[in-house]
Design a protein around this motif. Structure first.
Motif, PDB file in Angstrom:
ATOM      1  N   PRO A 197       5.788   3.569  -8.659  1.00 13.20           N
ATOM      2  CA  PRO A 197       6.404   3.949  -7.381  1.00 13.20           C
ATOM      3  C   PRO A 197       5.893   5.310  -6.922  1.00 13.20           C
ATOM      4  N   TYR A 237       6.555  -1.656  -0.729  1.00  8.47           N
ATOM      5  CA  TYR A 237       6.809  -1.659  -2.172  1.00  8.47           C
ATOM      6  C   TYR A 237       6.026  -2.762  -2.874  1.00  8.47           C
ATOM      7  N   THR A 240      13.839   3.868  -8.302  1.00 12.26           N
ATOM      8  CA  THR A 240      12.404   3.848  -8.558  1.00 12.26           C
ATOM      9  C   THR A 240      11.995   5.183  -9.188  1.00 12.26           C
TER      10      THR A 240
END
Length: 324
Positions: free
Chosen positions: A132, A150, A200
């Motif tokens: 991330p 994402y 994340t």
């Protein structure tokens, strides 16, 4: 917190002497490990049984070969910890991997923790990394709002490994056994749909071996079940729609995936990837319903069994038209 590590194993005796010590020597000690021997013929099951006799945290399930999804499901049915994390039998983890994930879950209160992974070669050298971009706690609504970003980050949302999640989330959710590709994406998208918050973290403590033996990564294009991929992405479209997020860049991203997989299903149609005309009509009807109508001629050709013309159309569509 007592996480359960789930480890499916099929003919991995070459890797187990490295993989298992890395998992069992974690700085976070309070965990259980369920290893599922999925009909191995190389002695992997016996290796696991011997290990279980020396470490009470290790539980072994032995079953006839049924595939990685069935193996993970068997372990999920037996798991008792409040959190679950998956690992693969040819990979390794850093000593603090589980400790970092557990602390992130405890501090943030998130239902799912998504961390990064290192891509390694057979010598253990890191040759790439996917993680991330930020350490942040997001609502499920925010995850789906930014889904194209994402998931577009190296497929990060769909990787089975490197994620810690509440076991209660998967009540009623299991892996789809007949999926041979992207079964993890299909599973985790349904988990995100039930989650309230997702944490994340940029930390990457999972070492993902590239080119491991028995990996599906080298499969021929003619052996990929592209129609199953179409079904997965239609499911994703349905969830995005329910969240009001099937629009803009998310829609373009999903439609590109749908168009690519449906054209591949036609272009690479083979004995291992056949379907009935009625099934194709239903799928193409679903695709038209979400706005991707460019493949209607190919659907018609497919349905009347003009395979050569169908492949030609699909090839031309992919080469010149793109999957918009």
């Amino acid at each position: 917190m007592t996480p359960t590590i789930i480890l499916p194993v099929y003919n991995k005796i070459k890797y187990l002497p490295t993989t298992l010590p890395s998992l069992l020597s974690q700085t976070y000690r309070d965990f259980a490990l369920i290893a599922v021997d999925d009909g191995s013929t190389d002695g992997s099951g016996d290796f696991l049984d011997r290990l279980a006799k020396t470490d009470s945290r290790v539980k072994v399930i032995r079953q006839p070969n049924a595939g990685v999804s069935a193996a993970r499901n068997a372990a999920l049915d037996r798991a008792s910890g409040d959190y679950v994390v998956f690992a693969d039998a040819d990979d390794t983890v850093c000593p603090d991997w589980l400790e970092v994930l557990a602390k992130e879950a405890e501090i943030s209160g998130a239902d799912i923790v998504v961390s990064g992974l290192n891509k390694t070669n057979k010598d253990g050298k890191i040759i790439g990394k996917t993680s991330p971009e930020h350490d942040e706690t997001l609502s499920a609504a925010e995850i789906f709002h930014g889904f194209h970003t994402y998931q577009g980050n190296g497929g990060l949302l769909g990787f089975c490994v490197g994620k810690l999640f509440r076991r209660s989330l998967c009540s009623g959710i299991r892996f789809t056994p007949d999926l041979k590709l992207a079964e993890d994406l299909d599973f985790f998208v349904r988990l995100y749909d039930k989650a309230e918050t997702v944490r994340t973290v940029r930390y990457a403590g999972y070492n993902y071996l590239q080119g491991a033996e028995n990996s599906t990564g080298g499969s021929s294009a003619y052996r990929v079940d592209y129609l199953s991929q179409v079904k997965i992405w239609l499911g994703i479209v349905s969830i995005l729609t329910a969240h009001g997020e099937y629009c803009g860049e998310n829609r373009a991203f999903a439609d590109e995936k749908l168009g690519g997989y449906i054209s591949c299903a036609m272009l690479y149609r083979s004995d291992v990837n056949r379907t009935s005309a009625s099934e194709m009509r239903r799928l193409c009807g679903d695709i038209r319903a979400v706005g991707n109508g460019a493949l209607r001629p190919a659907a018609w050709l497919y349905n009347i069994r003009l395979g050569g013309l169908c492949r030609l159309y699909a090839w031309l569509y992919r080469k010149f038209g793109g999957a918009k």
